[in-house]
Every structure is written in structure tokens, then in C-alpha cells.
Motif scaffolding. Structure first.
Motif: not given
Length: 382
Positions: A294-301
Motif C-alpha cells: 500500500s506504500a506509494p513507492n512500493y513499485d518504484q524500488l
């Protein structure tokens, strides 16, 4: 050659082949995160079979375990007949989102790997994390972070007897301890002090030598090369000097008692794992990833796993690959061709193939868990 000789040789070959067949993963079921279901799952240890590919889970047992702390809370006997697992935290019913410190050290019987049994659970000190066993398999050391001490146990008949503690000084906060190959020294890795603290081992007597060496900020875990010459450790807070918080690997020349190398490797080097032949290390970088989907940057790193070749005072990059979120421990197969890496967020163990030059994840071989894998070892890990 007579039948008796043939039988003896066959049994010896089987025993040799069996070494390194099993990996033991300690799994944490109590690490609750905002944005995820608040269901607590019992902590456990899983037995993984590495004899065939792909690796698979063949047995489980419920026992105290934790993923918080350096992922070195498992040690496996040379003949794979038992394992010892430390737990730094336990479920806190008064505040489920914040587990309490624990001091449990458990012995697991692996005589029948598909049916592991909890034999014993004893107290060390609070924040029990790194665990090490000497080659004679009669002495066990446990790093107790919240106790600023190394706890000493006699091991006999798969049972532990607490002998005492070695005080490392207020604020030392040890997260790992490793034996030298000859068993005459051990080395505590102190997150609070940022030092490697040398211990003398004489039978069951463990004492400070005064040969301490500053290596970096928030030192976390270590391995020692088979020749006993080099200690390689992670520093999650970075180098000794400067403001750069990039995590480092340091090499200590154990013969000269000097820092030989400080190498920036990336954000949060969670674990360093030595290949069985002592020629390579795998370094798990958590890399600042999010813990929950659910974290906003989950798919970014994503996390990263890196392989380095070991030389006299040198670490040379060989290969790297993306991993996962909330990356934890890693372990090598006996022949060094397979690396397992734990993922706390995904509740998985990833499987990589390594040929000496390239590191490739086999996504079809990924192993799913109910709880969060947090520490892992084979009989040739430590």
C-alpha cells in the motif's frame, strides 16, 4: 575390496553428499504492518531441501523466531542433524504492532528433516540475534543486542547449557558473532559501537582480548574466510568518517589486526553470505524499499543482491540482480550454484542461479511462505 569396505565407502560418500543439502529458514509471523491484515501467525522454522532443483520446503516446526535484527539467527550442525535458532523479539499482546524484546534460543532436531522437532528453548539475553557454533560443536555464542553482551553456552547431546555472558560495554549492541576457523577466537559485531570486538576462546572460557577495531557505522553482520585471514562485515550506516550514509563492506586483516578495505556497496547491506568455497560473498541490500504494497513507492524500488569475488584485502564486483522488498538473509548451496534470498514483504524466498559470472533469478522456483522469512543458513554457512 571386500563387501565391508564397499559399504563403509558408500556410507562415507553419502554422508559427504548430504552436507549442505538442507537450508533452515526462520520465519516471523508477528511483524504486523499498517495497511495489511492484522492476523498474527505462529513463528516457525522451515526445512528446505537443496539436494534437487528447484529447492522446496519439506518440513516445518513452530518455535520462537524473528526477522528483526541481522539475519544470522540460524546455525546448522555439520551433519545436519540439528539447528539452533535465536529470536530477538516476541509477540506483544499489549501492543501488537510493536513486538517486545525476546531472549529465546531454540534447538531443533533434524534427524528426520521432513519432521523437525523442537528439543529445547533456553534464555540468552534480550535481543538475541546472531548465533555461532564452533567446529567442534561443543560451544555456542549468541549476540544479545539489548544486553550489550555475548552469551556463552555449552552444547552436548543437542542440548544447551548457559555458562555465562561476556559484557561488551554499554551501548555496544552486538548483532552478530562469528568463530575463527581454528576456534581459538571469536569476533563480535557491534552495531552500537561500530566495532569488531575480538574474543579469546579457551575451552568454555570466553574473554575479551582488548583487540577491538572500528570498522564503520552500525556494523551488522560478518563472515570469516576459510583460511582465517579475513573478516568481512556489513556497516548499514556507512563508513567511519564523512556524512555519506551509503552502506559499506569492510575487510579486516585478522593477522595484522587492521582495517584493510572499506567499500561502499549501497543502501542498507542487510546480510553478507560467504560461498562454501570461500571465493565469493553475496550481499543483500534492502535498498530503502517499502515494506507494504500500500506504500506509494512500493513499485518504484527493489532490493538488490550483489556478488563479489574475494581476494587478499580486495572485493571485486562480479554480478548483481534485483530482488524484492524488505530483503533479509541469503544462503548458498554447497556447490555455489544456487543462492536463496529471503523477502520479508512478499513472504518469499527467491532462487538465483550463479555460474561464476552471472546471477539470474529463476522466478518459477520462488518459494512462498505464510509468514516472513528472516534468517537462513545451511551447514556450510557459518
Amino acid at each position: 575390496m571386500g563387501m565391508r569396505s564397499i559399504t563403509v565407502v558408500a556410507l562415507l560418500c553419502l554422508a559427504t553428499a548430504a552436507q549442505g543439502r538442507l537450508a533452515i529458514s526462520a520465519n516471523d509471523g508477528k511483524q504486523l504492518q499498517e495497511g495489511e491484515p492484522k492476523a498474527v501467525i505462529p513463528d516457525s522454522a522451515s526445512v528446505l531441501d537443496l539436494a534437487a532443483y528447484p529447492p522446496k520446503v519439506i518440513g516445518d516446526v513452530k518455535l520462537p523466531a524473528s526477522m528483526i535484527g541481522s539475519p544470522v539467527a540460524v546455525v546448522v550442525s555439520r551433519d545436519e542433524s540439528f539447528a539452533i535458532i535465536a529470536a530477538s523479539q516476541k509477540y506483544n499482546p499489549a501492543d501488537p504492532m510493536h513486538p517486545a524484546d525476546d531472549d529465546r534460543v531454540s534447538v531443533v532436531d533434524l534427524s528426520t528433516p521432513s519432521k523437525p522437532r523442537l528439543l529445547q528453548s533456553v534464555a540468552a539475553g534480550p535481543g538475541a540475534t546472531g548465533v555461532a557454533m564452533n567446529k567442534a560443536q561443543n560451544l555456542v555464542l549468541v549476540a544479545a543486542k539489548m544486553d550489550d553482551a555475548i552469551h556463552v553456552f555449552r552444547l552436548a547431546g543437542k542440548m544447551l547449557t548457559h555458562l555465562g555472558r561476556v559484557d561488551l560495554g554499554k551501548g555496544a549492541a552486538p548483532t552478530d558473532v562469528v568463530f575463527a576457523p581454528d576456534g581459538r577466537h571469536a569476533y563480535a559485531v557491534t552495531m552500537g559501537a561500530g566495532k569488531i570486538i575480538e574474543l579469546a576462546v579457551d575451552g568454555t572460557m570466553v574473554t575479551l582480548t582488548g583487540q577491538d577495531l572500528a570498522v564503520g557505522k552500525s556494523s551488522y553482520g560478518a563472515v570469516i574466510t576459510p583460511d582465517g585471514n579475513w573478516l568481512i562485515n556489513t556497516n548499514v550506516g556507512g563508513a567511519l568518517t564523512g556524512e555519506d550514509r551509503t552502506g559499506t563492506l569492510t575487510m579486516v586483516d585478522l593477522k595484522a589486526h587492521r582495517l584493510a578495505l572499506s567499500l561502499p556497496v549501497g543502501k542498507t547491506p542487510e546480510h553478507v553470505a560467504l560461498s562454501p568455497d570461500g571465493k565469493h560473498i553475496a550481499v543483500v541490500l534492502a535498498n530503502g524499499t517499502a515494506n507494504v504494497k500500500s506504500a506509494p513507492n512500493y513499485d518504484q524500488l527493489l532490493g538488490i543482491i550483489k556478488i563479489f569475488a574475494i581476494g587478499p584485502g580486495t572485493l571485486t564486483p562480479v554480478a548483481q540482480a534485483d530482488s524484492c522488498h524488505w530483503a533479509q538473509g541469503a544462503s548458498w548451496s554447497q556447490d555455489g550454484s544456487v543462492i536463496l534470498q529471503q523477502c520479508g514483504s512478499e513472504r518469499q524466498i527467491l532462487v538465483y542461479r550463479f555460474d561464476g559470472k552471472s546471477l539470474i533469478q529463476d522466478k518459477a522456483a520462488t518459494i512462498q511462505f505464510e509468514s516472513r522469512p528472516g534468517s537462513i543458513a545451511t551447514s556450510v554457512s557459518r
